[in-house]
Design a protein around this motif. Sequence first.
Motif, mmCIF file in Angstrom:
data_model
loop_
_atom_site.group_PDB
_atom_site.id
_atom_site.type_symbol
_atom_site.label_atom_id
_atom_site.label_comp_id
_atom_site.label_asym_id
_atom_site.label_seq_id
_atom_site.Cartn_x
_atom_site.Cartn_y
_atom_site.Cartn_z
ATOM 1 N N LYS A 107 0.833 -1.212 0.000
ATOM 2 C CA LYS A 107 0.000 0.000 0.000
ATOM 3 C C LYS A 107 0.864 1.258 0.000
ATOM 4 O O LYS A 107 0.520 2.251 -0.655
ATOM 5 C CB LYS A 107 -0.919 -0.007 1.225
ATOM 6 N N ASN A 208 -9.759 -2.501 7.700
ATOM 7 C CA ASN A 208 -10.488 -2.073 6.498
ATOM 8 C C ASN A 208 -9.557 -1.504 5.435
ATOM 9 O O ASN A 208 -9.841 -1.594 4.237
ATOM 10 C CB ASN A 208 -11.550 -1.035 6.867
ATOM 11 N N LYS A 211 -7.792 -5.070 4.067
ATOM 12 C CA LYS A 211 -8.491 -6.350 3.865
ATOM 13 C C LYS A 211 -8.701 -6.717 2.400
ATOM 14 O O LYS A 211 -8.835 -7.907 2.068
ATOM 15 C CB LYS A 211 -9.842 -6.333 4.580
ATOM 16 N N ASP A 212 -8.718 -5.735 1.513
ATOM 17 C CA ASP A 212 -8.950 -6.026 0.095
ATOM 18 C C ASP A 212 -7.661 -6.217 -0.694
ATOM 19 O O ASP A 212 -7.708 -6.446 -1.911
ATOM 20 C CB ASP A 212 -9.780 -4.905 -0.542
ATOM 21 N N ASP A 213 -6.527 -6.123 -0.022
ATOM 22 C CA ASP A 213 -5.262 -6.313 -0.724
ATOM 23 C C ASP A 213 -5.126 -7.781 -1.123
ATOM 24 O O ASP A 213 -5.362 -8.684 -0.313
ATOM 25 C CB ASP A 213 -4.085 -5.916 0.179
ATOM 26 N N PRO A 214 -4.744 -8.063 -2.372
ATOM 27 C CA PRO A 214 -4.637 -9.462 -2.831
ATOM 28 C C PRO A 214 -3.567 -10.276 -2.110
ATOM 29 O O PRO A 214 -3.570 -11.508 -2.206
ATOM 30 C CB PRO A 214 -4.309 -9.316 -4.325
#
Length: 266
Positions: A107, A208, A211-214
């Motif tokens: 990120k 949050n 959590k969507d990181d591959p």
Amino acid sequence: MKVIVCVKQVPDTSGKVAVKPDGTLDRASMAAIINPDDKNAIEAALTLKDQTGCKVIVVTMGPPPAEGMLREILAMGADEAVLVSGREFGGSDTFATSQILAAAVNKIGVESDDIVMCGRQAIDGDTAQVGPQIAEKLGIPQITYVADLKVEGTEVTCKRMLEDGYMTIKTQTPCLLTAIKELNTPRYMSVGGIFDCYSKPMTVFDFNALKDDPLIELDTIGLKGSPTNIFASFTPPQKGQGEMLEGADQKTVDVLVDKLLAKHII
């Protein structure tokens, strides 16, 4: 160029060690310090900053009080800090921790001339797994047990310590390096750094945010999702006080032998 340093706040093993009923360490009731090997990684990053003017970003995963440790590192000379903190991350083993930290580094962003640095291992786990696992997650080359470091452009040359010697390895950035104590002597906070540390950027990545990181498998993080669990933790029993025998003559040897015989050691 920037250097991203992953650090860990660990219990001060010279003091009280407290264990929760579930087998994990009760970190809230224990004095905490910067993991020693991570200090060498921090110093290596700050040395590169002194030489090249690069940015140094420090990242840790832990509870909110870990901000104090990050402020200390900012006072040493780091430019920015990132605290990865969320109840969903609590109790993660090395496999889970490496996913979460890799996602945080991802990120922040790893560019072509960047370096990620970690300490060799943490004194509370002694696994030396998280650094290499982060490199695997990020898909970048890694060099472990770094005792000497030279950076020229995008070329990184390291002396890697082995049990019976060392090897010299070259790689290209971006890469991940793990530092050992032989690499350098960590610096102290400066007076100016202490005054400035609260004005430097501090970012918090919660569940949050990541959590969507591959790179994260949500069913393998936290205490329940971690593939490995602690079977038992305990404080080693305190050893009895030793006995010193004065003298270096035959009489002293006879006394020692008698004591060993009485205890059935010989």
